[in-house]
Design a protein around this motif. Structure first.
Motif, mmCIF file in Angstrom:
data_model
loop_
_atom_site.group_PDB
_atom_site.id
_atom_site.type_symbol
_atom_site.label_atom_id
_atom_site.label_comp_id
_atom_site.label_asym_id
_atom_site.label_seq_id
_atom_site.Cartn_x
_atom_site.Cartn_y
_atom_site.Cartn_z
ATOM 1 N N LYS A 56 3.024 1.852 5.007
ATOM 2 C CA LYS A 56 3.225 0.704 5.870
ATOM 3 C C LYS A 56 3.148 1.198 7.312
ATOM 4 C CE LYS A 56 4.037 -2.282 2.584
ATOM 5 N NZ LYS A 56 5.265 -3.047 2.462
ATOM 6 N N GLN A 97 7.154 -0.714 9.415
ATOM 7 C CA GLN A 97 8.502 -0.707 8.856
ATOM 8 C C GLN A 97 9.303 0.501 9.380
ATOM 9 O OE1 GLN A 97 7.022 -2.834 4.681
ATOM 10 N NE2 GLN A 97 8.191 -0.948 4.545
ATOM 11 N N ALA A 124 4.503 3.501 -0.027
ATOM 12 C CA ALA A 124 4.724 2.374 0.871
ATOM 13 C C ALA A 124 5.762 1.402 0.315
ATOM 14 C CB ALA A 124 3.396 1.652 1.118
ATOM 15 N N SER A 161 7.470 -0.673 -5.226
ATOM 16 C CA SER A 161 8.287 -0.691 -6.435
ATOM 17 C C SER A 161 7.453 -0.537 -7.699
ATOM 18 C CB SER A 161 9.062 -2.010 -6.527
ATOM 19 O OG SER A 161 9.910 -2.156 -5.419
ATOM 20 N N SER A 183 4.662 -9.085 -2.800
ATOM 21 C CA SER A 183 5.840 -8.219 -2.922
ATOM 22 C C SER A 183 6.691 -8.665 -4.099
ATOM 23 C CB SER A 183 6.679 -8.280 -1.641
ATOM 24 O OG SER A 183 7.245 -9.564 -1.476
ATOM 25 N N ASP A 203 13.547 -5.400 0.606
ATOM 26 C CA ASP A 203 14.439 -4.286 0.301
ATOM 27 C C ASP A 203 15.417 -4.017 1.444
ATOM 28 O OD1 ASP A 203 12.757 -4.137 -1.845
ATOM 29 O OD2 ASP A 203 11.622 -2.431 -1.070
ATOM 30 N N GLU A 237 15.010 -1.785 -6.802
ATOM 31 C CA GLU A 237 13.618 -1.490 -6.429
ATOM 32 C C GLU A 237 13.416 0.008 -6.526
ATOM 33 O OE1 GLU A 237 11.571 -4.092 -5.843
ATOM 34 O OE2 GLU A 237 13.307 -5.400 -6.163
ATOM 35 N N TYR A 272 11.172 2.983 -5.995
ATOM 36 C CA TYR A 272 9.963 3.324 -5.238
ATOM 37 C C TYR A 272 9.141 4.407 -5.940
ATOM 38 C CZ TYR A 272 11.854 0.877 -1.103
ATOM 39 O OH TYR A 272 12.334 -0.057 -0.229
HETATM 40 N N1 GLU Z 1 9.589 -2.798 -2.754
HETATM 41 C C1 GLU Z 1 9.106 -4.122 -2.853
HETATM 42 C C2 GLU Z 1 7.667 -4.194 -3.345
HETATM 43 O O1 GLU Z 1 7.089 -3.204 -3.665
HETATM 44 C C3 GLU Z 1 9.228 -4.878 -1.543
HETATM 45 C C4 GLU Z 1 8.772 -4.099 -0.334
HETATM 46 C C5 GLU Z 1 7.282 -4.186 -0.080
HETATM 47 O O2 GLU Z 1 6.691 -5.269 -0.141
HETATM 48 O O3 GLU Z 1 6.711 -3.145 0.216
HETATM 49 O O4 GLU Z 1 7.087 -5.238 -3.443
#
Ligand code: GLU
Length: 279
Positions: free
Chosen positions: A44, A47, A104, A107, A155, A194, A221, A223
């Protein structure tokens, strides 16, 4: 028209030739401590604390994890090329080969696993809400009915609230920073994603005292590091790298450096996580 087309083709060939020449000489030259071959990592760009681009500088926990893992895979920091990976584009960026991996706030979900493979998890976050500092009405997903909520297309955050709170008016943008702007200008009443991401925005100088995280997470979530589907060999190397980052203390250091300034409290019951077996 025909002449112009030929001209364009000729110009494109010259460009292609010079580009080839460029990358060849970079390989031979070996500048910057790398081999010259770019290793493309999707992160990202907007963020704070996770993945943030400021000029030519990239910072955040995801950036540090990506840099550590890339190094363990044999890619010098100077060979990493960061590519913006908005939530809705992550699967496509991986499956089309536009990036080699995605780190990024991504999840691990069964739905995504149909399109990509995941190393990790390397961090466990939870979905929460960001509201204006003077808001006392929104305390969790149960108080969202009739409220204007913002999240990001593609997301898990957007999908979760659609499932949990069918009465909410959900506005979906392409990035979370667009939601923050809408929240401050009262175009929406809350932003959901998140808790890691929300803490980063709430702590930014321009929003200090204006925004607050509700602080009642309502999802888990996990990662992961997104990889080309079925690349079990890389997945296993990625997992070994994450485990090493954790056992060496570098993971904790990256957490403290990047999430500490926002006062983010890491859930010690779930972090640091154990990695899943690669499929
Ligand atoms: N971790 C969540 C997802 O992968 C929300 C954050 C995001 O959009 O990066 O969708």
């Amino acid at each position: 028209m025909k002449v112009r087309q030929i001209g364009a083709v000729a110009a494109a060939s010259v460009l292609a030739l010079s580009l080839t020449a460029c990358s060849d000489s970079a390989k031979d030259g070996g500048t910057g401590g790398g081999s010259g071959k770019a290793f493309k990592v999707g992160i990202k760009f907007d963020q704070p604390g996770l993945g943030l681009k400021e000029g030519s500088k990239y910072t955040g926990f995801d950036v540090d994890v990506a840099t550590y893992v890339a190094k363990e895979l044999g890619h010098a920091a100077g060979d990493i090329q960061f590519v913006q990976a908005p939530s809705a584009q992550r699967e496509t960026l991986i499956s089309t080969g536009q990036v080699d991996m995605v780190v990024a706030t991504y999840s691990i979900t069964d739905k995504r696993k149909a399109q990509v493979s995941f190393g990790g998890p390397y961090f466990i976050a939870g979905q929460d809400l960001l509201v204006r500092a003077d808001d006392t009405a929104i305390k969790g997903p149960d108080s969202l009915t009739g409220k204007k909520l913002c999240s990001v297309t593609g997301s898990t955050s957007a999908q979760n609230v659609k499932d949990k709170v069918p009465g909410v008016q959900l506005q979906e943008f392409g990035t979370y920073s667009e939601c923050v702007t809408a929240l401050v200008s009262k175009g929406v009443d809350a932003l959901t994603t998140d808790n890691t991401i929300l803490a980063g925005y709430a702590a930014q100088d321009q929003y200090k005292g204006k925004l607050k995280v509700v602080g009642a997470p309502f999802s888990e979530e996990r990662y992961g590091i997104g990889l080309k589907k079925g690349d079990k060999a890389t997945c296993e190397k990625v997992n070994t790298a994450i485990a090493k980052m954790i056992s060496s203390g570098e993971w904790q250091k990256a957490v403290d450096t990047n999430l500490g300034p926002a006062g983010f409290k890491v859930d010690a019951a779930t972090n640091p996580p154990k990695q899943d077996a690669c499929a």
